[in-house]
Design an enzyme around this catalytic site. Structure first.
Site, short mmCIF file in Angstrom:
data_model
loop_
_atom_site.label_atom_id
_atom_site.label_comp_id
_atom_site.label_asym_id
_atom_site.label_seq_id
_atom_site.Cartn_x
_atom_site.Cartn_y
_atom_site.Cartn_z
N LYS A 33 0.72 -1.25 -0.08
CA LYS A 33 -0.15 0.18 -0.07
C LYS A 33 1.03 1.49 0.22
O LYS A 33 2.26 0.83 0.41
CB LYS A 33 -0.88 -0.16 1.67
CG LYS A 33 -0.12 -0.44 1.97
CD LYS A 33 -1.23 -0.47 4.09
CE LYS A 33 -0.42 -0.69 5.44
NZ LYS A 33 -1.22 -0.90 6.16
N TYR A 253 19.72 27.65 9.40
CA TYR A 253 17.93 28.48 9.40
C TYR A 253 17.96 29.07 11.06
O TYR A 253 18.37 27.49 12.03
CB TYR A 253 16.96 28.56 9.25
CG TYR A 253 16.39 28.56 7.83
CD1 TYR A 253 16.35 29.89 7.12
CD2 TYR A 253 16.49 27.42 6.70
CE1 TYR A 253 15.91 30.01 5.97
CE2 TYR A 253 16.43 27.88 5.66
CZ TYR A 253 16.19 29.60 5.21
OH TYR A 253 15.30 29.48 3.78
#
Ligand SMILES: *Cc1c(COP(=O)(O)O)cnc(C)c1O
Length: 357
Positions: A33, A253
């Protein structure tokens, strides 16, 4: 060309599938899946088709993709159908179908079908997500038989805590299952990956391995059988920039990392837009030029930084493994507060390359 890639080793996939069979002496549905947990469902199915007893997916859309690619093996829909209107196609394409709720049973009773169905009748043994209540189970089984619409029934349930090897929950679920299926002469299916690897006492004519096929352990602790798995995906890229910083300089950052010493910083073309977890903290390992090195600072959208100070042989263009055969995806997941299932499914933008066919 941007060097970020996921290399998928189909030989390792087959090794892991065979391990599931060897450990259980059962028939095994390869759970593919969600695009085979990010590994590419069609390619994985084609690589397993010659030996697999069948496949399992989440919905008919995923199953039809396999049929369109020429996969002839049984394909089980793990949530069955979402609308009764899917039933004719389920029969037409020979898909197997979970029935987990009474409304699905009623829909089968009322359907006009040209071919009989194979139904996996799901019991809620304590996970309380989907599955029939034990008091309804016998009656539902008899109604399926009486409907004339069903050629074959498999009795199934799903474990909530099989990854916790010291929890009594799986034994309790098994006891509920055994009580509910008394007197029903049908095959059964219980074991997902953690139960295949860690619960040898659980009966299962059919097992349903997912994450183990991809070579990642479902356990947070070392486990002997899980140690035999071979990682299938190598998430790789290259160093695209190198700079030397004196002590006391921020990187990335938010200046989440400040160099504690003169530091050689490597920038890798891999970021959270590729599915690498943004939460991975400073210290999360990568493999660069054959050695382990730590991630430093915040992961950006397209890049991340690593500390090359102790890997002088690494430089511009050096290959980097973010996870794979040397840095285990499950270890990165632990660092990032995730599970390998989630990391694999998050993969995007990176092209998938295949080997071992
Ligand atoms: C996804 C799924 C599996 C596979 O689980 P893993 O933990 O990946 O082995 C098995 N059974 C059902 C019903 C599932 O939904």
């Amino acid at each position: 060309m941007r060097p970020a890639r996921a290399l998928i080793d189909l030989q390792a996939l087959r090794h892991n599938y065979r391990l599931a069979r060897e450990l259980t002496h059962a028939k095994a549905l390869a759970v593919i899946k969600a695009d085979a947990y990010g590994h590419g469902a069609v390619r994985c199915a084609l690589a397993l088709e010659a030996e697999a007893d069948g496949f399992a997916v989440a919905c008919i859309e995923e199953a039809l993709e396999l049929r369109a690619a020429g996969i002839k093996s049984p394909v089980l829909l793990l949530e069955g159908f979402f609308e009764a209107s899917e039933l004719p196609q389920i029969a037409q394409h020979d898909l197997w179908c979970v029935v987990h709720a009474l409304w699905q049973l009623e829909a089968i009773e009322q359907a006009q079908l040209h071919k009989p169905l194979t139904v996996w009748l799901k019991l809620d043994t304590g996970m309380h997500r989907v599955g029939l209540h034990p008091k309804d189970y016998h009656d539902a089984y008899q109604r399926l038989l009486a409907s004339g619409k069903v050629a074959r029934t498999v009795l199934m349930s799903h474990f909530a805590r099989a990854d916790e090897l010291d929890s009594p929950a799986s034994e309790e679920q098994l006891a509920v299952f055994e009580a509910a299926r008394q007197g029903l002469a049908a095959e059964c299916s219980l074991r997902n990956s953690p139960a295949v690897l860690g619960w040898p006492q659980v009966p299962s004519d059919w097992v349903r391995p997912g994450i183990m096929l991809y070579g990642a352990t479902p356990f947070e602790v070392p486990q002997a059988q899980a140690a035999r798995l071979q990682p299938v995906m190598t998430l790789q890229s290259r160093v695209i920039s190198v700079r030397e910083l004196p002590a006391g300089e921020p990187v990335g950052y938010g200046a989440r990392f400040v160099s504690p010493r003169p530091t050689r910083v490597g920038v890798v073309a891999m970021g959270y837009a590729d599915g690498y977890p943004r939460q991975a903290p400073t210290g999360t390992p990568v493999m660069v030029a054959g050695k382990r090195a730590p991630l430093i600072g915040r992961v950006s959208m397209d890049m991340l930084c690593i500390d090359l100070t102790d890997v002088p042989e690494a430089g511009l263009g050096s290959p980097v493994e973010l996870w794979g055969k040397h840095v285990l995806a499950s270890d990165v997941a632990l660092q990032a507060g995730m599970i390998p299932y989630q990391m694999f499914c998050n993969l995007k933008r990176v092209p998938l390359d295949y080997c071992g066919d």
